[in-house]
Design a protein around this motif. Structure first.
Motif, PDB file in Angstrom:
ATOM      1  N   MET A 141       0.848  -1.198   0.000  1.00  0.00           N
ATOM      2  CA  MET A 141       0.000   0.000   0.000  1.00  0.00           C
ATOM      3  C   MET A 141       0.883   1.248   0.000  1.00  0.00           C
ATOM      4  O   MET A 141       1.905   1.294   0.689  1.00  0.00           O
ATOM      5  N   GLU A 142       0.490   2.240  -0.791  1.00  0.00           N
ATOM      6  CA  GLU A 142       1.267   3.480  -0.856  1.00  0.00           C
ATOM      7  C   GLU A 142       0.606   4.578  -0.027  1.00  0.00           C
ATOM      8  O   GLU A 142      -0.600   4.806  -0.135  1.00  0.00           O
ATOM      9  N   LEU A 143       1.414   5.240   0.792  1.00  0.00           N
ATOM     10  CA  LEU A 143       0.946   6.343   1.621  1.00  0.00           C
ATOM     11  C   LEU A 143       1.688   7.614   1.249  1.00  0.00           C
ATOM     12  O   LEU A 143       2.829   7.573   0.781  1.00  0.00           O
ATOM     13  N   ASN A 144       1.046   8.748   1.490  1.00  0.00           N
ATOM     14  CA  ASN A 144       1.672  10.056   1.315  1.00  0.00           C
ATOM     15  C   ASN A 144       1.788  10.732   2.672  1.00  0.00           C
ATOM     16  O   ASN A 144       0.793  10.876   3.389  1.00  0.00           O
ATOM     17  N   LEU A 145       3.004  11.140   3.005  1.00  0.00           N
ATOM     18  CA  LEU A 145       3.282  11.705   4.318  1.00  0.00           C
ATOM     19  C   LEU A 145       3.906  13.087   4.190  1.00  0.00           C
ATOM     20  O   LEU A 145       4.735  13.329   3.305  1.00  0.00           O
ATOM     21  N   GLY A 162       5.719  19.431   0.962  1.00  0.00           N
ATOM     22  CA  GLY A 162       6.791  18.447   0.957  1.00  0.00           C
ATOM     23  C   GLY A 162       6.190  17.126   1.397  1.00  0.00           C
ATOM     24  O   GLY A 162       5.427  17.088   2.364  1.00  0.00           O
ATOM     25  N   ARG A 163       6.486  16.059   0.675  1.00  0.00           N
ATOM     26  CA  ARG A 163       5.871  14.787   1.036  1.00  0.00           C
ATOM     27  C   ARG A 163       6.769  13.612   0.679  1.00  0.00           C
ATOM     28  O   ARG A 163       7.606  13.689  -0.222  1.00  0.00           O
ATOM     29  N   LEU A 164       6.580  12.561   1.434  1.00  0.00           N
ATOM     30  CA  LEU A 164       7.276  11.299   1.200  1.00  0.00           C
ATOM     31  C   LEU A 164       6.236  10.273   0.794  1.00  0.00           C
ATOM     32  O   LEU A 164       5.287  10.014   1.540  1.00  0.00           O
ATOM     33  N   ARG A 165       6.394   9.712  -0.401  1.00  0.00           N
ATOM     34  CA  ARG A 165       5.537   8.614  -0.850  1.00  0.00           C
ATOM     35  C   ARG A 165       6.165   7.318  -0.373  1.00  0.00           C
ATOM     36  O   ARG A 165       7.303   6.992  -0.726  1.00  0.00           O
ATOM     37  N   LEU A 166       5.412   6.576   0.397  1.00  0.00           N
ATOM     38  CA  LEU A 166       5.976   5.456   1.135  1.00  0.00           C
ATOM     39  C   LEU A 166       5.161   4.196   0.908  1.00  0.00           C
ATOM     40  O   LEU A 166       3.926   4.227   0.950  1.00  0.00           O
ATOM     41  N   THR A 167       5.843   3.086   0.681  1.00  0.00           N
ATOM     42  CA  THR A 167       5.180   1.796   0.526  1.00  0.00           C
ATOM     43  C   THR A 167       5.244   1.037   1.853  1.00  0.00           C
ATOM     44  O   THR A 167       6.326   0.840   2.411  1.00  0.00           O
ATOM     45  N   VAL A 168       4.068   0.649   2.358  1.00  0.00           N
ATOM     46  CA  VAL A 168       3.998  -0.077   3.626  1.00  0.00           C
ATOM     47  C   VAL A 168       3.168  -1.338   3.447  1.00  0.00           C
ATOM     48  O   VAL A 168       2.327  -1.431   2.555  1.00  0.00           O
ATOM     49  N   GLU A 169       3.423  -2.306   4.322  1.00  0.00           N
ATOM     50  CA  GLU A 169       2.657  -3.554   4.278  1.00  0.00           C
ATOM     51  C   GLU A 169       1.353  -3.428   5.058  1.00  0.00           C
ATOM     52  O   GLU A 169       0.318  -3.951   4.655  1.00  0.00           O
ATOM     53  N   THR A 170       1.416  -2.770   6.198  1.00  0.00           N
ATOM     54  CA  THR A 170       0.227  -2.493   7.004  1.00  0.00           C
ATOM     55  C   THR A 170       0.246  -1.026   7.405  1.00  0.00           C
ATOM     56  O   THR A 170       1.314  -0.407   7.471  1.00  0.00           O
ATOM     57  N   VAL A 171      -0.922  -0.466   7.674  1.00  0.00           N
ATOM     58  CA  VAL A 171      -1.006   0.958   7.998  1.00  0.00           C
ATOM     59  C   VAL A 171      -1.113   1.138   9.504  1.00  0.00           C
ATOM     60  O   VAL A 171      -2.183   0.974  10.109  1.00  0.00           O
ATOM     61  N   CYS A 172       0.020   1.446  10.120  1.00  0.00           N
ATOM     62  CA  CYS A 172       0.096   1.800  11.540  1.00  0.00           C
ATOM     63  C   CYS A 172       1.387   2.569  11.721  1.00  0.00           C
ATOM     64  O   CYS A 172       2.263   2.559  10.844  1.00  0.00           O
ATOM     65  N   LEU A 173       1.527   3.260  12.843  1.00  0.00           N
ATOM     66  CA  LEU A 173       2.702   4.097  13.037  1.00  0.00           C
ATOM     67  C   LEU A 173       3.994   3.294  13.026  1.00  0.00           C
ATOM     68  O   LEU A 173       5.010   3.736  12.477  1.00  0.00           O
ATOM     69  N   GLU A 174       3.978   2.108  13.613  1.00  0.00           N
ATOM     70  CA  GLU A 174       5.197   1.304  13.649  1.00  0.00           C
ATOM     71  C   GLU A 174       5.598   0.843  12.258  1.00  0.00           C
ATOM     72  O   GLU A 174       6.789   0.829  11.905  1.00  0.00           O
ATOM     73  N   SER A 175       4.620   0.482  11.428  1.00  0.00           N
ATOM     74  CA  SER A 175       4.910   0.084  10.059  1.00  0.00           C
ATOM     75  C   SER A 175       5.443   1.264   9.252  1.00  0.00           C
ATOM     76  O   SER A 175       6.375   1.113   8.443  1.00  0.00           O
ATOM     77  N   ALA A 178      13.758   2.009   6.478  1.00  0.00           N
ATOM     78  CA  ALA A 178      14.258   1.101   5.443  1.00  0.00           C
ATOM     79  C   ALA A 178      14.495   1.815   4.113  1.00  0.00           C
ATOM     80  O   ALA A 178      14.980   1.206   3.154  1.00  0.00           O
ATOM     81  N   GLY A 179      14.150   3.095   4.044  1.00  0.00           N
ATOM     82  CA  GLY A 179      14.366   3.861   2.827  1.00  0.00           C
ATOM     83  C   GLY A 179      13.425   3.514   1.701  1.00  0.00           C
ATOM     84  O   GLY A 179      13.779   3.639   0.524  1.00  0.00           O
ATOM     85  N   ARG A 180      12.182   3.116   2.032  1.00  0.00           N
ATOM     86  CA  ARG A 180      11.237   2.707   1.001  1.00  0.00           C
ATOM     87  C   ARG A 180      10.356   3.865   0.519  1.00  0.00           C
ATOM     88  O   ARG A 180       9.257   3.646   0.012  1.00  0.00           O
ATOM     89  N   GLY A 181      10.826   5.072   0.651  1.00  0.00           N
ATOM     90  CA  GLY A 181      10.034   6.225   0.236  1.00  0.00           C
ATOM     91  C   GLY A 181      10.667   6.994  -0.902  1.00  0.00           C
ATOM     92  O   GLY A 181      11.873   6.887  -1.157  1.00  0.00           O
ATOM     93  N   SER A 182       9.864   7.767  -1.610  1.00  0.00           N
ATOM     94  CA  SER A 182      10.348   8.694  -2.632  1.00  0.00           C
ATOM     95  C   SER A 182       9.866  10.096  -2.282  1.00  0.00           C
ATOM     96  O   SER A 182       8.746  10.287  -1.818  1.00  0.00           O
TER      97      SER A 182
END
Length: 249
Positions: free
Chosen positions: A1-5, A166-179, A186-190
């Motif tokens: 899942m992709e999130l925008n932060l 300014g935003r970081l597009r991030l790929t996560v497996e589950t949506v929670c703060l720890e994930s 892990a550097g999985r953001g753009s």
């Protein structure tokens, strides 16, 4: 899942901020964000972790002898003491220590190199940083790459219209703060963003004058600063965006 932060913004708990957390969440939702980090000046965010479907990452922006330091994913209130003690305390509670807009004011990258072992990341896009130094974000990105530090991005918003600059597009497996934390580390953001309006900076400085009960002569200096900001915005051809732009979804 992709999130925008958006990993750097300010609430009314900052001396120059005016937004409540509900207003922050509403603006973030309107701009397609999934999570924001509230990083008030020298104050750790202790409010709710979710508001209107938006994840709120607890953070702080500490003023230090080496510039501004972001603490992200903080669990307990803390105050800045020394660089080593504070970065160590951030990490011990599971937080991330991030160098904020390190080249907003021009300086040699070499002066920051000794700090690298104490850091997790570098803010490589800040929506306000290029106003003083047009190469600020590019220099921050180069510094992060050179030293293998995780890149982050934030608007540095003090007003609702800045959120998402300014935003970081991030790929996560589950949506929670720890994930989210693990994926950032892990550097999985753009990273992407756009430059904010200079007048927003002037407006937040006005807030600072009012909240700190500044003496009258400082309002005269503010007026000159505001005129300069209006001129800078005018040079951008009525809001033409510069740099990498992320459209609202």
């Amino acid at each position: 899942m992709e999130l925008n932060l958006d990993l750097h913004l300010h609430s009314r708990a900052s001396y120059d901020g005016r937004m409540g957390v509900e207003e922050i969440a509403a603006a973030a939702k309107a701009r397609g964000l999934d999570a924001v980090a509230v990083c008030d000046h020298d104050v750790v965010y202790t409010g709710p972790r979710q508001v209107d479907g938006i994840w709120i990452i607890p953070g702080a922006e500490f003023s230090t002898e080496h510039g501004h330091l972001l603490g992200l994913f903080l669990k307990t209130p803390m105050v800045y003491t020394t660089w080593e003690e504070t970065t160590g305390a951030i990490r011990r509670q599971g937080g991330l220590a991030v160098l904020a807009h390190p080249f907003q004011r021009p300086r040699p990258a070499e002066v920051l190199t000794p700090l690298v072992p104490t850091l997790d990341g570098v803010e490589v896009w800040n929506g306000r940083a290029n106003r003083k130094n047009p190469q600020a974000n590019a220099q921050a990105a180069a510094f992060a790459r050179q030293h293998g530090l995780v890149p982050t991005a934030g608007s540095d918003a003090h007003l609702p219209q800045e959120i998402g600059n300014g935003r970081l597009r991030l790929t996560v497996e589950t949506v929670c703060l720890e994930s989210i934390r693990g994926a950032i580390l892990a550097g999985r953001g753009s990273v992407a963003g756009r430059e904010g309006e200079a007048l927003c900076v002037a407006r937040s400085q006005w807030t600072k004058l009012r909240k700190t009960h500044a003496p009258l002569p400082r309002y005269g200096k503010w007026a000159a600063f505001a005129l300069k900001c209006a001129w800078q915005d005018g040079k951008k051809h009525h809001g033409k965006e510069i740099g990498r732009h992320v459209p609202d979804r």
